[in-house]
Enzyme design. Structure first.
Site, PDB file in Angstrom:
ATOM      1  N   ASP A 109      16.279 -11.619  -4.270  1.00  0.00           N
ATOM      2  CA  ASP A 109      17.574 -11.344  -4.878  1.00  0.00           C
ATOM      3  C   ASP A 109      18.115  -9.971  -4.487  1.00  0.00           C
ATOM      4  OD1 ASP A 109      17.829 -13.792  -6.074  1.00  0.00           O
ATOM      5  OD2 ASP A 109      17.269 -13.134  -8.086  1.00  0.00           O
TER       6      ASP A 109
ATOM      7  N   HIS B  47       0.813  -1.217   0.000  1.00  0.00           N
ATOM      8  CA  HIS B  47       0.000   0.000   0.000  1.00  0.00           C
ATOM      9  C   HIS B  47       0.847   1.268   0.000  1.00  0.00           C
ATOM     10  CE1 HIS B  47      -3.816  -2.046   0.433  1.00  0.00           C
ATOM     11  NE2 HIS B  47      -3.373  -2.722   1.469  1.00  0.00           N
TER      12      HIS B  47
ATOM     13  N   ASP C 227      -8.318  -5.374   6.851  1.00  0.00           N
ATOM     14  CA  ASP C 227      -8.994  -6.095   5.773  1.00  0.00           C
ATOM     15  C   ASP C 227      -9.906  -7.177   6.320  1.00  0.00           C
ATOM     16  OD1 ASP C 227      -8.273  -5.118   3.056  1.00  0.00           O
ATOM     17  OD2 ASP C 227      -6.251  -5.389   3.805  1.00  0.00           O
TER      18      ASP C 227
ATOM     19  N   ARG D 277       7.067  -6.379   2.891  1.00  0.00           N
ATOM     20  CA  ARG D 277       5.796  -6.930   2.412  1.00  0.00           C
ATOM     21  C   ARG D 277       5.696  -6.709   0.908  1.00  0.00           C
ATOM     22  NH1 ARG D 277      -0.290  -5.504   4.574  1.00  0.00           N
ATOM     23  NH2 ARG D 277       0.200  -3.411   3.823  1.00  0.00           N
TER      24      ARG D 277
ATOM     25  N   GLU E 276      -6.118 -12.157   6.352  1.00  0.00           N
ATOM     26  CA  GLU E 276      -6.833 -10.878   6.296  1.00  0.00           C
ATOM     27  C   GLU E 276      -8.298 -11.024   5.892  1.00  0.00           C
ATOM     28  OE1 GLU E 276      -4.289  -7.561   4.673  1.00  0.00           O
ATOM     29  OE2 GLU E 276      -3.363  -9.253   3.637  1.00  0.00           O
TER      30      GLU E 276
END
Length: 262
Positions: free
Chosen positions: A91, A52, A182, A77, A156
């Site tokens: 990576d 977000h 959520d 996240r 969520e």
């Protein structure tokens, strides 16, 4: 003689060694300065949000570098469960990843596969060209890569709550994180994270995840509720965010020094 580098412990390592719940905050601004401030705050962990927030791959790499010198565990996240994106963030050096919106054990297994090399997973092999292995300075990176990566999945939704035990039991899932915002939306009480039904769902998730032998955490900015969740068995929590703290403090200055309009 070439330099040999050892990677820091993972979030899973920190949870195993902790004698108390781990408390952290979000970095959502994309600012390396904010990340450094969070990193030297004394908190246990910092979550860089790529779902977000305006955090792309290059920004994520710069934030992880900003956090690296400090005694805090960084987690990133990702925007969604996507093996290609997970490959990229691993990576670039993210050792601890959070995958949002995991509703089923099947999705949890896909996330676990995405962070593992074959034959146990599907992660593409490019570490010699990447920060993950410090460009080859981490000796035996490929053989020991699983021990350098920690996977947390986020519950969520009401469906995910019903499947919490099965999700937590998936091999390769190191921890489960509950997102009440959520979750409240999925339960028809948008914006009411402390609604009794939402709190009950969070606590039921705690019970199911702990019964599966995995640590469980929660996102909760209401500090009174945070203490209740920690007392109820949460092993880790996020209790604030850089943008939220700056918003609150700057508006407080305006209220303290400027005349009220009207």
């Amino acid at each position: 003689m070439p330099l040999r580098v050892e990677l820091p412990p993972t979030f899973a390592d920190a949870l195993r060694e902790a004698e108390r719940p781990l408390v952290g905050m979000w970095v959502c601004s994309g600012s390396p300065v904010a990340a450094e401030i969070a990193g030297c705050s004394g908190l246990d962990w910092v979550l860089v949000d790529g779902e977000h927030s305006p955090v792309g791959l290059e920004t994520a790499a710069s934030l992880l570098r900003a956090l690296a010198p400090y005694p805090v565990v960084p987690m990133l996240r990702v925007p969604e469960l996507d093996a290609a994106h997970l490959k990229q963030v691993l990576d670039l050096g993210a050792q601890n990843v959070l995958v949002p919106m995991v509703d089923t054990a099947e999705q949890a297994r896909a996330a676990a596969a995405a962070v593992r090399y074959p034959p146990h997973g599907v992660r593409g092999v490019g570490s010699a060209l990447a920060r993950a292995s410090r460009w080859g300075a981490v000796e035996g990176y490929l053989a020991g890569a699983r021990e350098t990566v920690s996977l947390t999945v986020q519950i969520e939704s009401a469906a995910a709550v019903a499947n919490a035990g099965e999700i937590a039991a998936v091999d390769g899932v190191d921890a489960v994180f509950v997102g009440p915002a959520d979750l409240a939306a999925s339960m028809g009480v948008l914006g009411q994270q402390t609604h009794p039904d939402v709190v009950d769902a969070v606590l039921r998730t705690f019970d199911a995840v702990r019964a599966a032998g995995k640590p469980v955490g929660v996102n909760v900015f209401d500090h009174a509720q945070a203490h209740r969740y920690l007392d109820a068995g949460a092993s880790f929590a996020l209790v604030g965010a850089d943008v939220q703290l700056l918003t609150r403090a700057s508006r407080g200055l305006a209220e303290a020094f400027l005349p009220a309009e009207g």
